[in-house]
Design a protein around this motif. Structure first.
Motif, PDB file in Angstrom:
ATOM      1  N   GLY A   1     -24.384  16.535 -63.695  1.00 43.21           N
ATOM      2  CA  GLY A   1     -25.319  17.554 -64.175  1.00 43.21           C
ATOM      3  C   GLY A   1     -26.764  17.290 -63.814  1.00 43.21           C
ATOM      4  O   GLY A   1     -27.655  18.036 -64.214  1.00 43.21           O
TER       5      GLY A   1
ATOM      6  N   SER B   1     -24.655  10.820 -69.455  1.00 45.50           N
ATOM      7  CA  SER B   1     -24.179  11.639 -70.568  1.00 45.50           C
ATOM      8  C   SER B   1     -24.793  11.216 -71.889  1.00 45.50           C
ATOM      9  O   SER B   1     -24.836  11.995 -72.846  1.00 45.50           O
ATOM     10  CB  SER B   1     -22.652  11.563 -70.668  1.00 45.50           C
TER      11      SER B   1
ATOM     12  N   ASN C   1     -19.727  25.840 -64.344  1.00 43.96           N
ATOM     13  CA  ASN C   1     -21.148  26.030 -64.660  1.00 43.96           C
ATOM     14  C   ASN C   1     -21.418  27.321 -65.422  1.00 43.96           C
ATOM     15  O   ASN C   1     -22.575  27.669 -65.667  1.00 43.96           O
ATOM     16  CB  ASN C   1     -21.979  26.007 -63.375  1.00 43.96           C
TER      17      ASN C   1
END
Length: 480
Positions: free
Chosen positions: A144, A224, A448
């Motif tokens: 990401g 994360s 996404n």
């Protein structure tokens, strides 16, 4: 090798008689479990271990990363681990690693990223072929993370400064002698852009800066756990002081003063004006917004006092507002941009004979929507379909409808709205809208959150059979 004291730097020769080409310097602090991906990628390198070394500087980690590094280094002659008390920032461990480096080049790598298997081989071959002082490898976003993009779209042997200034992150391979001859070090206090300060000094001192875009060299990760340093809150005054440090380097080290000012204006456009962008600026508290305006007003007064001509479009409007301390004007511009940042949202999908009929809510952009676009993901071929638009009647969005023919549809199709100014706006697929399958073509939500069509299972001959049935029905009716 494991050490608590840095070794002396210099050109080292392995027992095989081969000199070290590149020293990989890695600052490490609580990088588990991500660190293991980097270690695995180093073991997978196609470059012989006699030609590179990896220096890990454990900055007082409190996880088991230090132990993992010690175990990793135990069976590898080309790996060094240095343990030190926590310094609180990446600058000191990078300097410690530099001081221990023996390679002709130093490659700065972060502990939560990893390398492509051919990275070191390709970078070495390129540097030797072109005698580059600084080599910036293509960055591939992972987890990401945002980054890469047009900066690394292609290889540039002689990259101009305005190109290099678009990448201020530390992941570069730099000639060690250039760093030492120019006393280029990383700031060791907790300051933003400490890597950019060092890199810009290197860019200015380099005989040749190069960008390598022909391979997925460096995978840069968004953790994360949100522990990337870049995720921490930013103080306007200290960040702008770092920006001023870089601007000073450009003004002092670039001989052409007019070109230097162009570089500073470009730097400010990317690193300064980004805080005024859309929702980002609107989400700040008023005190922080005014803090940015004050800091940037002082920056412009020092480095670009009479240089409004170096900015264009909405950037110019923002600079005018900053110079005039016009908080409300910047709010208005941010609201305009926030609307432009919005995506069209899928409203419904209906099956209709040999078509898929889409309805979507489209914000009232400055530039009007002109076409519905289905882009083949592999070939990038586009099918542009006319839109039917409702009147917005003063609302902030309008409803559009378009029918996608399934004749000839192949592969994966990404759905967008084309605006009159050439922008493509991907259509969001909200959670509440169900997926639809028609004649084997599936409308689905991507990872996404965007709308796409999977036409890979579109059955051959199905469309013709449907049309034959339709023809028969209408044929019978016509006889009645």
């Amino acid at each position: 090798m494991v050490s608590s004291v840095p070794a002396e730097s210099g050109s080292a020769t392995r027992e095989s008689g081969t000199s070290v080409f590149v020293s990989i310097v890695v600052p490490v602090y609580n990088a588990m479990p991500y660190l293991t991906d980097l270690l695995s990628s180093l073991d997978a390198q196609t470059l012989d271990t006699s030609l590179f070394e990896a220096i890990f500087v454990d900055d007082g980690s409190t996880d088991n990363g230090g132990q993992v590094l010690d175990e990793y280094a135990a069976g590898r002659e080309h790996v060094t681990v240095i343990h030190q008390e926590n310094s609180g920032w990446a600058g000191k461990p990078r300097n410690v690693g530099m001081d221990s480096a023996n390679g002709e080049y130093i490659f700065f790598v972060d502990s939560d990223d990893w390398l492509g298997a051919e990275t070191l081989t390709r970078m070495r071959d390129f540097a030797l072929a072109h005698d580059s002082d600084v080599v910036a490898p293509r960055l591939v976003p992972a987890g990401g993370r945002k980054g890469g993009g047009s900066t690394f779209a292609q290889t540039v042997i002689d990259a101009p400064l305005e190109h290099m200034l678009k990448t201020l992150m530390p992941q570069k391979m730099i000639r060690a002698e250039l760093l030492r001859a120019n006393n280029i070090r990383f700031r060791e206090d907790k300051v933003r852009l400490e890597d950019g300060m060092a890199l810009v000094k290197a860019y200015c001192a380099a005989h040749r800066n190069s960008i390598l875009g022909d391979y997925e060299y460096y995978y840069i990760r968004a953790r994360s756990d949100g522990a990337n340093i870049s995720m921490a809150p930013i103080d306007p005054a200290s960040y702008t002081a770092s920006l001023a440090h870089i601007a000073t380097t450009l003004m002092e080290d670039v001989p052409d003063s007019d070109y230097a000012k162009d570089l500073v204006a470009g730097l400010f456009s990317r690193k300064g004006l980004k805080v005024y962008r859309g929702q980002r600026f609107l989400k700040y508290r008023e005190a922080k917004r005014k803090g940015w305006i004050q800091a940037h007003r002082e920056f412009l007064a020092e480095f670009l006092p009479d240089d409004l001509h170096r900015f264009e479009g909405i950037r110019r409007e923002k600079v005018v507002c900053i110079l005039n301390s016009d908080h409300d004007g910047l709010i208005c511009l941010a609201r305009l941009e926030a609307n432009e940042e919005r995506s069209p949202v899928l409203e419904s999908v209906e099956a209709e004979a040999r078509y898929l009929k889409f309805s979507a809510r489209v914000p009232n952009y400055v530039s009007k929507p002109v076409s519905f676009v289905a882009e083949q993901r592999k070939t990038k071929e586009q099918q542009r379909i006319s839109l039917h638009c409702s009147d917005s009647q003063g609302a902030d969005e309008q409803l559009i409808a378009a029918k996608l023919p399934l004749d000839g549809a192949q592969g994966l199709l990404d759905l967008s709205i084309l605006l009159a100014d050439g922008r493509l706006k991907r259509i969001e697929f909200p959670q509440g809208v169900p997926e639809t399958t028609h004649l084997g073509a599936r409308v689905y939500r991507t990872a996404n959150g965007y709308a796409s069509v999977d036409a890979r299972q579109l059955r051959a001959g199905t469309l013709q059979r449907v049309m034959n049935r339709v023809g028969k029905v209408f044929g019978r009716r016509s006889k009645l």
